[in-house]
Design an enzyme around this catalytic site. Sequence first.
Site, mmCIF file in Angstrom:
data_model
loop_
_atom_site.group_PDB
_atom_site.id
_atom_site.type_symbol
_atom_site.label_atom_id
_atom_site.label_comp_id
_atom_site.label_asym_id
_atom_site.label_seq_id
_atom_site.Cartn_x
_atom_site.Cartn_y
_atom_site.Cartn_z
ATOM 1 N N LYS A 126 -5.053 9.044 -4.052
ATOM 2 C CA LYS A 126 -5.244 8.196 -2.860
ATOM 3 C C LYS A 126 -4.585 8.906 -1.690
ATOM 4 C CE LYS A 126 -6.649 3.992 -4.648
ATOM 5 N NZ LYS A 126 -5.663 3.073 -5.215
ATOM 6 N N HIS A 129 -1.025 8.150 3.496
ATOM 7 C CA HIS A 129 -1.340 7.771 4.877
ATOM 8 C C HIS A 129 -0.117 7.290 5.639
ATOM 9 C CE1 HIS A 129 -1.201 3.542 3.755
ATOM 10 N NE2 HIS A 129 -1.908 3.859 2.691
ATOM 11 N N HIS A 132 2.658 5.113 4.256
ATOM 12 C CA HIS A 132 3.634 5.617 3.288
ATOM 13 C C HIS A 132 4.880 6.193 3.930
ATOM 14 C CE1 HIS A 132 0.037 5.954 0.528
ATOM 15 N NE2 HIS A 132 0.874 5.172 -0.117
HETATM 16 N N1 ARG Z 1 2.808 3.041 -6.111
HETATM 17 C C1 ARG Z 1 3.162 1.796 -5.524
HETATM 18 C C2 ARG Z 1 2.326 1.556 -4.266
HETATM 19 O O1 ARG Z 1 1.849 2.491 -3.663
HETATM 20 C C3 ARG Z 1 4.616 1.732 -5.148
HETATM 21 C C4 ARG Z 1 5.555 1.869 -6.305
HETATM 22 C C5 ARG Z 1 6.950 1.455 -5.977
HETATM 23 N N2 ARG Z 1 7.873 1.603 -7.065
HETATM 24 C C6 ARG Z 1 7.907 0.794 -8.129
HETATM 25 N N3 ARG Z 1 8.754 1.091 -9.097
HETATM 26 N N4 ARG Z 1 7.155 -0.274 -8.233
HETATM 27 O O2 ARG Z 1 2.177 0.424 -3.875
#
Ligand code: ARG
Length: 570
Positions: A126, A129, A132
């Site tokens: 993905k 962007h 982030h």
């Molecule tokens: N990958 C997730 C997102 O983009 C965020 C992860 C954050 N860390 C976690 N341990 N949940 O929304």
Amino acid sequence: MVDLKTLIAERIYDESLGLEAAEIASMIEVPQDEKMGDFAFPCFRLAKTLRKAPPLIAAEIAERISGEECFARVQQVNAYVNVFIDREFVTGELLKDILSEGEWGGCNDGEGKTVVVDFSSPNIAKPFHIGHIRSTVIGNAICNLYRKTGYNVVGVNHLGDYGTQFGKMIVAYRKWGSEEELEKEPIKALLGYYTKFHVEAEKHPELNDEARDTFVRLENGEPEEYALWEKFRELSLEEFNRVYRMLGITFDSYAGESFYSDKMPAVIEELKDKGLLVKSEGANIVDLDEYGLGAALITKSDGSSLYATRDIATAIYRKNHYDFYKNIYVVASQQNLHFKQWKKVLELMGYEWEKDCIHVPFGLVSLEEGTMSTRHGRVVFLEDVLNNAVEKTRVIMEEKNADMPELDEISREVGIGAVIFQELSNNRIKDYVFSWDKVLNFDGETGPYVQYTHARACSVLRKAGITEEELGASAEIKTEYLTGESAYALVKLLYQIPQVITDAAVKYEPSILTRHLVDVAQSFNKFYHDEHILVDDEEERTAKLALVAASKKAIRECLAILGIKAPERM
Ligand code: ARG
């Protein structure tokens, strides 16, 4: 550096008072009104021990300590001993401290304790962007704040590299993708396949079954599916790493969601054993209704695990592996419910360390109208924003000084620093609008302004032909030349920095430091304008240059915590 409350407490201490110096220090207050002194010690508590009226006790203490050279004045007012610190004394101590060798501004509060910080954590395949940037930059600053206060910090990029979407992506790639396309622009290509899958699946629902089967094959480690997934992951990471390199950010671990795939069955078993799992429409959930938190979905009806399940496994793994003092998650406030449910499940599982797991949420960033093209269906890539910032900075700098050496390097440091600084300027929980005018304003409360102040201090030292190190080694700084209002205002702000750093760490709030840094920069510039620094008198010049050098070092150290470079010229 000496803590002033401790210093005063040591002077006040006397066996007859029946209090330890540390206790005395904790009783010392900072009066609202500066006219009442820098500090005040209330004597009410001593009345019982000494069998005297508090004002009388205060008078005796004031009389006893007033001769000390570190105090300008000590006076009794009612039950209080009011202390005015000697400016020259504080200034001397502060300059010695800042200009001594090595890093400055930290402490060792965290000695022997480990803090895990989960930050950035994008989803692979993905786009990385503009949204982030927040977790990435705030998380990095929080890591640095904890490092600075003596903790052992483990920065984790919990990559979103697992889940049923990879079944879809593999199916789509096989049907419509090409290796060439993928290698050229991996994320754009993968995003395209994924979008196309959804469009096609509307017309041909059987594609969904194919994707599910493919994901199961991936979970079972079938070589072909696994190889493709690995390729997607690797290519995505390469793109992410380009951005991390621009930002100067590194991680200690990239253990993402896939890392926990083999640790999930045990967690599900444990939930079952503890009587927490209930069936609901074929799925397994933990019912959190009585806590007003709905249901936490643990496995879908096809048995596959979910984001929440993986986060439970992650927390348990981190506790066992790192024995953390704190386990911090820097994740958008949109996930508040997810983290509330997750904490509750850990609590119900009987893990008392759940209280050390902390969700540090932040608000949304949106784009000012017309700032960047968000043409239909196109996202704004963070890499483009950063490049744009560097380009715009370059134009501004060229206008100011066309033959500046190292223009490329400095434009990069200032452009990227500007974006980071803006990110860290507001309370993290607030939503904010990204605005180029605000980001790159050299006179506002911005990164470029603070960096410029640092460069100005460097330039003064260059002109004087003396270095920070030489000033640090010079035996005596005549601080009587630094008692003017603007010099002393600057000294006071510098003096507060270590406490500000600790506060920012404890509150997970880098903006506390960012804002203080703006105050320091403004105060430095006022000193620079009010005072003639390069005077003929050598003692006076050296004293003033020492304050310039100390400011420069302090600003540099603070910028480093925020993840921002401090160029020597601008
Ligand atoms: N990958 C997730 C997102 O983009 C965020 C992860 C954050 N860390 C976690 N341990 N949940 O929304």
